[in-house]
Design a protein around this motif. Structure first.
Motif, PDB file in Angstrom:
ATOM      1  N   ARG A  99      -7.557   7.878   7.948  1.00  0.00           N
ATOM      2  CA  ARG A  99      -6.891   6.520   7.504  1.00  0.00           C
ATOM      3  C   ARG A  99      -7.971   5.339   7.288  1.00  0.00           C
ATOM      4  O   ARG A  99      -8.031   4.451   6.499  1.00  0.00           O
TER       5      ARG A  99
ATOM      6  N   ALA B 133      -3.295  -0.895   6.619  1.00  0.00           N
ATOM      7  CA  ALA B 133      -3.875   0.099   7.320  1.00  0.00           C
ATOM      8  C   ALA B 133      -2.843   0.902   7.713  1.00  0.00           C
ATOM      9  O   ALA B 133      -2.707   2.117   7.762  1.00  0.00           O
TER      10      ALA B 133
ATOM     11  N   TRP C 237      -9.836   5.689   3.973  1.00  0.00           N
ATOM     12  CA  TRP C 237      -9.031   5.399   2.951  1.00  0.00           C
ATOM     13  C   TRP C 237      -8.954   3.691   2.989  1.00  0.00           C
ATOM     14  O   TRP C 237      -9.114   2.954   2.098  1.00  0.00           O
ATOM     15  N   LEU C 238      -8.936   3.261   4.165  1.00  0.00           N
ATOM     16  CA  LEU C 238      -8.926   1.635   4.364  1.00  0.00           C
ATOM     17  C   LEU C 238     -10.335   1.161   4.055  1.00  0.00           C
ATOM     18  O   LEU C 238     -10.304   0.163   3.169  1.00  0.00           O
TER      19      LEU C 238
ATOM     20  N   SER D 229       0.282   1.266   6.452  1.00  0.00           N
ATOM     21  CA  SER D 229       1.244   1.795   5.148  1.00  0.00           C
ATOM     22  C   SER D 229       0.255   2.825   4.856  1.00  0.00           C
ATOM     23  O   SER D 229       0.818   4.242   4.602  1.00  0.00           O
ATOM     24  N   GLY D 230      -0.987   2.982   4.597  1.00  0.00           N
ATOM     25  CA  GLY D 230      -1.827   4.055   4.272  1.00  0.00           C
ATOM     26  C   GLY D 230      -1.463   4.459   2.764  1.00  0.00           C
ATOM     27  O   GLY D 230      -1.498   5.604   2.700  1.00  0.00           O
ATOM     28  N   GLY D 231      -0.496   3.525   2.026  1.00  0.00           N
ATOM     29  CA  GLY D 231      -0.336   3.869   0.864  1.00  0.00           C
ATOM     30  C   GLY D 231       1.232   4.053   0.814  1.00  0.00           C
ATOM     31  O   GLY D 231       1.937   4.599  -0.288  1.00  0.00           O
TER      32      GLY D 231
END
Lengths: 498, 448
Positions: free
Chosen positions: A147, B416, A150-151, B418-420
């Motif tokens: 995560r 952050a 990704w962020l 939600s992560g999408g």
């Protein structure tokens, strides 16, 4: 989102230049808005414009709809690790937003040990904190997991995490060429780890243009991934015009097994020390400091005014590989260190051995010398538990006044034996009537280092009135805070029932 | 001290900070009073153990002051040369008493100077006199009317002259007109003027349009105020609140109980946000009735640098009576006594971005000056785009973010979490976009 609105835009244009110069346009009295506008009083153009603006504003607000067409977001990978309990998440936010940075490393370490992932809501705070706290980057990256990566891909300010994740701290060659000194040094370390010889050749190319202080630091940096190929480069550096560079080169060569430098120093060392019967050491200090010794980094005279022969002796012993003594005495470091030294040279030899042990990271020698009043920096060579034992003994003998540096170097949390020694020393200081504020530095370090389970002992010391009990109460408070913090992460129990 | 306080604290009912602040004649007095609501400002304080008995305090160095307040009136006196009750000292003392029980111990020994004029005090009618209260209200209404007329002329003049050049005006001009509104006892208008002043100063693209929008908002309030007699009383309540009249929460509760209109329900605490204005901390707490489904907003105030006393756990439910203010679109409530402990709350049901805009439009239809309306969004993500952040639903509809009231950190937190993948997010949607306040992530309510 900006949507063209000729009615409103006309009002803005008229307001901008002023109704004294330009009237707001007339519109046909059609539709609800037009009919309303037609009823607006037109005696004063400014009032008319403001009336119209108020009507159109409400009309626009009521009519605004959510735009469409946002593309679906790519999703982050799933992190199978459990998250921390809610109370630990709340604490982490307090640490990040308040002045809790002192306790952040412990929070992170406990969470990692427990195999948890960082709470997603606090990732922005963590990633920003680790931007300046480079020492926390590795652990933050680990806890942040997929995560976090990704962020970080969405925000250039967190590019450090993307680079760590890709195993690519920027382009090191590019940084080496164009970076500031610190960045170049970091890049050099990366290059050196990848290909030691190529990195050294890169350094050789810019060598003459580097300032003397930087040259010395780069020579030190050659300690990473040392190869036989370094020897010629370092030998040349022994003839550098700057002394700091020569000294650094001598130190590096001394750690390069099989180098000509090591052979020269070993020969000098052998001439200085040998067994004298079963329990003594025969010491023969160098008779002079010749050109060859000078070139190998030994000064002609001591900067602190030590007698010349003693000074040369200490310098030679410190630069001689410790393996030499094993051959010369046919014994272990423990046995050699136990031999009696002639009083005149005892300090020089011990100090020399200790410096060699630190420089050569020799645990056996450090262990053999640590119990014999040798300098405290020796302890950094020892494994953490052993180091803590020695620091505990040092504090028991000498008190806290010179122990601050030692304590700072001990990994936290300290073993209980060290914690007890520190608390004993505090208690002794309190009993002797010393001022508590002379110990505030040690108390801060103790607040972070003591095992929180020692809090009951601290409570015992905190009884009564006065400055010392007050100081102990503050210390106990810190330990309780940390205990609560650890408990929150591990079992989600709030620190105290409210 | 604390032991004594514990034994008799039941006798004297402490006020809320809002109730104290409602006594202040204007914003300046509120600010001055809240600055004195610190224990350091007082060398000795105390409160009578008897309900309605006096509260007193003394402090100050060279300019010593002795203040006595009788909360039953409320009446009081102070040794300061100020213009009368309640002076800043009285307000400060009452706020301290309201907020910090330990700082004003109940049952402390009463100094001689407190009791001496007590008889005289009781003889005086003080503020409890209805005729006096009416006179004060009339005086204030006249002051506000004078202030709004001044602002009307000022706005018309700005538009007559043209907005061009406003971006080069300093804050002094804005502070000047805002000060006039404070003097006219219209602090709500003053706050709007100060906010408007920041727009041209920013020099951001499109500032004339945004400034005209702020002028139009002010103008709408001024025009409505001018014609208040013709408006529905429920519209006037919201109008007066925006101009700067405060209503004592106790009065709202008392009235609702008397009329039987108080709503008893379990309320899910949707979110809580603090903001600082004029030295006061304003806390807005949004609720949703589990049974009634009604949205509600509780306001609480704390003096300078101190948190308001009312704090409700976000994401949990509380059981209480709520008395709605008499607004055209009921939202503001005064919260009565809570029963039981807060309980776990479920993730609230929400709507998409499209419905959020419709809900705001519907509320706007009934109250045209509504800036925003609370909404729970379901299944949305926060996406950083080159043109600004978007709060996007699974169907591709999205809302822009009101960046003046939303920090960078809140948006990144949302992203952050939600992560999408879509989240439930509570916030306000209105004229200037969406303001996220709380997000539900893995079953937890997380304040942004």
């Amino acid at each position: 989102m900006r949507v063209a609105d000729p009615v409103w835009d006309d009002l803005v244009s008229a307001a901008l230049v002023g109704t004294g110069r330009r009237r707001a346009a007339e519109w046909p009295a059609e539709g609800a808005l037009g009919e309303l506008a037609a009823r607006v009083d037109r005696t004063d153009e400014a009032v008319r414009l403001l009336d119209l603006a108020a009507i159109v504003m409400v009309h626009r607000r009521a009519g605004r709809r959510a735009p469409a067409g946002a593309p679906p977001e790519p999703c982050a990978e799933v992190d199978p690790r459990p998250s921390v309990p809610e109370s630990a998440r709340v604490r982490l936010r307090i640490l990040l937003e308040g002045d809790g940075m002192d306790f952040l490393p412990e929070w992170l370490a406990v969470a990692r040990t427990a195999g948890l992932r960082a709470p997603e809501s606090e990732l922005p705070g963590l990633l920003t904190a680790a931007r300046s706290r480079t020492d926390l980057r590795a652990i933050v990256a680990e806890l942040a997991g997929p995560r976090g990566r990704w962020l970080a891909g969405l925000n250039p300010e967190w590019a450090w995490l993307t680079r760590i994740a890709a195993g690519d701290p920027d382009d090191p060659i590019d940084l080496w060429r164009h970076g500031r000194f610190g960045e170049r040094l970091a890049a050099f370390a990366v290059l050196r780890a990848a290909d030691p010889d190529a990195a050294r050749e890169l350094l050789a190319r810019t060598w003459r243009a580097e300032p003397a202080e930087d040259r010395a630091v780069f020579v030190e940096a050659l300690g990473t991934g040392a190869t036989a190929g370094d020897e010629a480069f370092l030998e040349a550096a022994l003839d550098d015009r700057a002394k700091v560079v020569r000294v650094a080169a001598a130190r590096r060569l001394g750690a390069l097994p099989g180098s000509a430098f090591v052979a020269r120093m070993s020969a000098r060392g052998r001439a200085c020390l040998r067994p004298d019967g079963a329990g003594r050491v025969l010491v023969v200090p160098p008779g002079e400091c010749d050109e060859a010794m000078l070139r190998d980094g030994i000064d002609r005279s001591s900067p602190t005014g030590r007698e010349d022969h003693s000074w040369w002796l200490g310098e030679v012993v410190a630069a001689t590989p410790l393996s030499v003594w094993r051959e010369v005495f046919g014994a272990s470091p423990e046995e050699i260190a136990a031999r009696a030294l002639p009083r005149r040279f005892a300090e020089d030899v011990r100090e020399g051995w200790a410096r060699a042990a630190v420089l050569q990271r020799d645990v056996d020698w450090a262990r053999a010398l640590a119990g014999r009043g040798a300098p405290t920096r020796l302890l950094t060579v020892l494994p953490p538990a052993e180091c803590a034992d020695h620091v505990a003994r040092h504090i028991a003998e000498h008190g806290l006044s010179e122990a601050l540096q030692l304590l700072t170097n001990c990994p936290t949390p300290w073993p209980v034996s060290l914690g007890d020694a520190v608390l004993d020393a505090f208690a002794t200081a309190a009993g002797s009537g010393a001022y508590p504020w002379s110990f505030s530095g040690a108390r801060d370090v103790a607040g972070r280092g003591l095992d929180p389970s020692l809090v009951t002992r601290v409570d015992g010391l905190a009884e009564g009135d006065g400055e010392w009990p007050k100081a102990f109460r503050a210390l106990a408070e810190t330990l309780r805070y940390r205990a609560g913090m650890r408990r929150e992460i591990l079992d989600g129990e709030p620190r105290s029932a409210r | 001290m604390s032991v004594r306080a514990r034994t008799v604290a039941v006798m004297q009912q402490r006020w809320t900070a809002e109730r104290v602040l409602a006594l202040a004649p204007d914003a300046a007095a509120r600010t001055a009073g809240s600055a004195l609501a610190r224990p350091e400002s007082w060398s000795a304080t105390g409160a009578s153990a008897i309900a309605g008995g006096p509260i007193w305090g003394s402090g100050g160095g060279a300019t010593a002051y002795r203040t006595v307040v009788d909360p039953a009136g409320p009446t009081g006196r102070c040794s300061c040369p100020g213009p009368g009750f309640p002076c800043a000292h009285a307000l400060g003392l009452l706020l301290l008493w309201a907020n910090d029980p330990a700082a004003v111990p109940v049952g402390a020994t009463v100094p001689d100077w407190v009791d001496a004029p007590a008889a005289g005090r009781r003889a005086r009618a003080g503020l409890a006199d209805p005729a006096a209260a009416r006179r004060r209200a009339e005086r204030r209404a006249a002051e506000v009317a004078e202030g709004t007329e001044r602002l009307r002329r000022w706005l018309a003049d700005r538009v007559h002259q043209g907005l061009v050049g406003t971006e080069r005006e300093g804050y002094a001009m804005w502070d000047g007109i805002a000060e006039r509104m404070v003097d006219a006892k219209a602090p709500g208008l003053a706050a709007r003027l100060r906010a408007a002043g920041a727009i041209p100063a920013s020099g951001a693209e499109g500032w004339p349009g945004r400034l005209l929008e702020d002028y139009a908002e002010l103008w709408l309030l001024l025009r409505a105020h001018e014609h208040a007699d013709d408006l529905d009383p429920s519209l006037v309540a919201g109008l007066r609140a925006r101009i700067g009249w405060t209503v004592d929460a106790e009065d709202v509760l008392r009235a609702a109980r008397a009329e039987g209109t108080a709503v008893h329900d379990r309320w899910l605490v949707l979110g809580s946000r603090d903001s600082v204005d004029g030295g006061l901390t304003e806390r807005r707490i949004w609720l949703r009735g589990i049974g009634s489904g009604r949205p509600a907003l509780v306001l609480a105030f704390g003096p300078q640098g101190r948190a308001p006393r009312l704090a409700l756990p976000v994401g949990r439910t509380i059981e209480a009576d709520a008395a709605f203010h008499d607004d055209a679109v009921p939202l503001r409530v005064a919260l009565g006594e809570r029963t039981g402990e807060p309980a776990a709350g479920a993730e609230p049901a929400g709507v998409g971005p499209e419905e959020a805009t419709l809900a705001y439009a519907e509320a706007l239809r009934r109250e045209p000056w509504l800036e925003a309306w609370p909404v729970v969004l379901a299944d949305v993500v926060a996406v950083p785009e080159p043109m600004g952040w978007r709060i996007a639903g699974a169907d591709g509809f999205w809302l822009p973010v009101d960046r003046a009231r939303t920090g960078e950190q809140a948006l990144w937190r949302l992203s952050a979490m939600s992560g999408g993948t879509g989240l439930t997010v509570f916030g306000e949607y209105g004229a200037r976009g969406f303001v996220p306040v709380t997000a539900w992530h893995e079953g937890r309510a997380v304040p942004l």
